[in-house]
Design a protein around this motif. Structure first.
Motif, mmCIF file in Angstrom:
data_model
loop_
_atom_site.group_PDB
_atom_site.id
_atom_site.type_symbol
_atom_site.label_atom_id
_atom_site.label_comp_id
_atom_site.label_asym_id
_atom_site.label_seq_id
_atom_site.Cartn_x
_atom_site.Cartn_y
_atom_site.Cartn_z
ATOM 1 N N ASN A 1 -1.383 13.594 -3.254
ATOM 2 C CA ASN A 1 -1.564 12.331 -2.493
ATOM 3 C C ASN A 1 -0.619 12.225 -1.281
ATOM 4 O O ASN A 1 -0.312 11.119 -0.832
ATOM 5 C CB ASN A 1 -1.348 11.102 -3.393
ATOM 6 N N GLU A 2 -0.175 13.361 -0.749
ATOM 7 C CA GLU A 2 0.720 13.298 0.409
ATOM 8 C C GLU A 2 0.037 12.716 1.651
ATOM 9 O O GLU A 2 0.642 11.912 2.387
ATOM 10 C CB GLU A 2 1.279 14.690 0.703
ATOM 11 N N ALA B 1 1.301 9.318 -5.827
ATOM 12 C CA ALA B 1 1.762 10.675 -5.538
ATOM 13 C C ALA B 1 2.706 11.158 -6.634
ATOM 14 O O ALA B 1 2.648 12.321 -7.062
ATOM 15 C CB ALA B 1 2.441 10.719 -4.174
ATOM 16 N N GLY B 2 3.591 10.265 -7.127
ATOM 17 C CA GLY B 2 4.502 10.656 -8.203
ATOM 18 C C GLY B 2 3.763 10.950 -9.494
ATOM 19 O O GLY B 2 4.096 11.914 -10.210
ATOM 20 N N ALA B 3 2.743 10.154 -9.808
ATOM 21 C CA ALA B 3 1.962 10.391 -11.028
ATOM 22 C C ALA B 3 1.215 11.707 -10.930
ATOM 23 O O ALA B 3 1.127 12.478 -11.927
ATOM 24 C CB ALA B 3 0.982 9.241 -11.243
ATOM 25 N N ALA C 1 -0.177 5.530 4.645
ATOM 26 C CA ALA C 1 0.412 4.229 4.318
ATOM 27 C C ALA C 1 1.683 3.982 5.139
ATOM 28 O O ALA C 1 1.941 2.852 5.585
ATOM 29 C CB ALA C 1 0.714 4.166 2.827
ATOM 30 N N GLU C 2 2.472 5.054 5.325
ATOM 31 C CA GLU C 2 3.676 4.894 6.145
ATOM 32 C C GLU C 2 3.313 4.565 7.596
ATOM 33 O O GLU C 2 3.939 3.707 8.233
ATOM 34 C CB GLU C 2 4.507 6.174 6.085
ATOM 35 N N SER C 3 2.278 5.218 8.123
ATOM 36 C CA SER C 3 1.848 4.934 9.497
ATOM 37 C C SER C 3 1.337 3.509 9.625
ATOM 38 O O SER C 3 1.622 2.810 10.610
ATOM 39 C CB SER C 3 0.749 5.911 9.917
ATOM 40 N N ASN C 4 0.574 3.065 8.621
ATOM 41 C CA ASN C 4 0.073 1.692 8.658
ATOM 42 C C ASN C 4 1.232 0.687 8.626
ATOM 43 O O ASN C 4 1.164 -0.357 9.290
ATOM 44 C CB ASN C 4 -0.869 1.447 7.477
ATOM 45 N N ARG D 1 0.822 -1.208 0.000
ATOM 46 C CA ARG D 1 0.000 0.000 0.000
ATOM 47 C C ARG D 1 0.856 1.258 0.000
ATOM 48 O O ARG D 1 0.519 2.266 -0.620
ATOM 49 C CB ARG D 1 -0.916 -0.011 1.210
ATOM 50 N N LEU D 2 1.966 1.207 0.695
ATOM 51 C CA LEU D 2 2.857 2.376 0.705
ATOM 52 C C LEU D 2 3.463 2.597 -0.669
ATOM 53 O O LEU D 2 3.556 3.739 -1.147
ATOM 54 C CB LEU D 2 3.957 2.177 1.756
#
Length: 432
Positions: A168-169, A133-135, A175-178, A125-126
């Motif tokens: 999408n930040e 976010a890059g797109a 995702a990082e927290s998850n 997911r991350l």
């Protein structure tokens, strides 16, 4: 028979009666014989010399050996005991890190696998959130190029909440927290799996087993009581008068070296006070070398004594015995394998005290107590005919000897006979 024939018998009988009467009268009226009191007999006493000693004075006390470490081995997770070590019995020996019992790990292995799966999902997911976010950032750059030169150009999106959402930040942060949460859950699951093995971080023995194979244990359930064998401690209660004879006693607080293999590093100037611990086993005396580890800070309210803790390293090491430090005690036979200094052993402890000065040693029975609050005394023999009373200051009594402050004449002889009636300067006879 005629009168002439009776004359002489009558005369003889009369003489006998007269003589008896005279004797009776003399006996009745004779003066009483003079009597006199027997000359007084002085009591016969035994004496012993005063022994003068110099050097280290040993302060003797007693105590029971106890482990320096003792814990209740408890279950940290719940489950059924599926494996129990042969060492998990009363008196069993074990090494540091050895598994003494194991709780069924099946559920905890499953929890680890589930946590690992969640970590993998969170990583995916991350990656997806970062890709999105890059797109989004690429799309925005392309739109910026198409709108160059137009009026009302939009501000940089990074400066607004709307811009961060556009890139999408927030989704990336979520995702990082998850992922961090999934990793933390994995660590907890792995720790719980490790907790299914009941281990102790030191060498020791089992005092009591409280659960066995097949038993279900909940978190916090005691499985056994265990203690370390790296050191034993003996608490010696000493009167303050005796404790004062030990030099630098209060400087031993916090010392850890030797018995535990490390130092606290907190106290400076710590003093090393040696001690010899002895006990009798099978009719023979065995000894261990130890030292004063610390002094309990408070004086007992009930006994008014100071508790001195003596620590002995490796009490279960069956090496040849060390010899007694007492001058009057015969040494044990060298090279005899000694038993362990087991928990609960009643011991005698000799702590090295004052290292200089002199003191007197007399037989214990030569020291007599008087009225409460008065100093004890000894009786000394002056020549062969007189008893004198001397006030003394006892230091300690060890077996049959009493140690005194040097207040007696070194050439004096103390009376060891117990006299029921005595007075100062009374006459005595000294036994040869």
């Amino acid at each position: 028979m005629n009168v002439r024939d009776l004359k002489w018998p009558l005369i003889g009988g009369g003489l006998l009666v007269g003589t008896a009467g005279v004797v009776a009268l003399l006996t009745l009226f004779a003066p009483a014989p003079e009597t006199s009191e027997p000359p007084p007999q002085s009591p016969l006493v035994s004496t012993a010399p005063v022994e003068v000693r110099a050097g280290s004075l040993l302060v003797r006390g007693t105590g029971t050996a106890e482990p320096a470490r003792e814990i209740a081995l408890t279950a940290e997770v719940g489950g059924r005991l599926v494996d129990v070590s042969e060492a998990l019995v009363s008196g069993g020996r074990f090494e540091a890190g050895e598994t003494l019992a194991r709780i069924d790990p099946a559920d905890y292995r499953s929890a680890v696998q589930q946590a690992q799966a969640r970590v993998t999902q969170a990583k995916v997911r991350l990656l997806q959130a970062r890709e999105e976010a890059g797109a989004a950032r690429e799309d925005y750059k392309r739109l910026q190029k198409q709108g160059e030169g137009r009026a009302g150009e939009a501000p940089p999106p990074d400066s607004t909440e709307l811009g961060r959402l556009l890139f999408n930040e927030p989704q990336v942060a979520e995702a990082e927290s998850n992922l961090q949460s999934a990793k933390a859950s994995l660590k907890t699951a792995q720790a719980n799996l490790g907790r299914t093995r009941l281990q102790v971080p030191f060498d020791g023995r089992v005092r009591q087993k409280q659960a066995d194979l097949g038993a279900y244990v909940a978190p916090g359930t005691p499985v056994a009581t265990v203690y370390g064998t790296d050191a034993a401690e003996i608490v010696v209660s000493l009167p303050t008068r005796k404790a004062a004879l030990i030099q630098n006693l209060w400087s031993t607080v916090g010392m850890q070296g030797g018995a535990t293999g490390g130092t606290t590093g907190g106290a400076t100037g710590n003093a090393e006070v040696p001690a010899t611990v002895t006990t009798t086993y099978g009719g023979e005396e065995f000894a261990w070398q130890g030292r004063v580890h610390r002094v309990n800070g408070a004086i007992s309210k009930q006994t008014r004594t100071v508790d001195v803790v003596v620590r002995v390293p490796e009490p279960y090491n069956q090496a040849p015995t060390v010899q007694s430090r007492l001058p009057e005690q015969e040494p044990s036979s060298a090279g005899v394998e000694r038993p362990p200094l087991a928990v609960g052993t009643y011991t005698t402890v000799d702590i090295e005290g004052r290292r200089d000065g002199t003191y007197h040693v007399v037989p214990r029975r030569a020291v007599h107590t008087r009225e409460p609050g008065q100093s004890p005394v000894v009786w000394t023999a002056v020549g062969d005919s007189m008893l004198t009373e001397r006030t003394v200051e006892p230091i300690q009594t060890v077996e049959e000897n009493t140690y005194l402050a040097p207040t007696l004449d070194p050439d004096a002889r103390v009376i060891t006979t117990d006299l029921r009636v005595h007075t100062d300067s009374m006459a005595v006879r000294v036994e040869r």
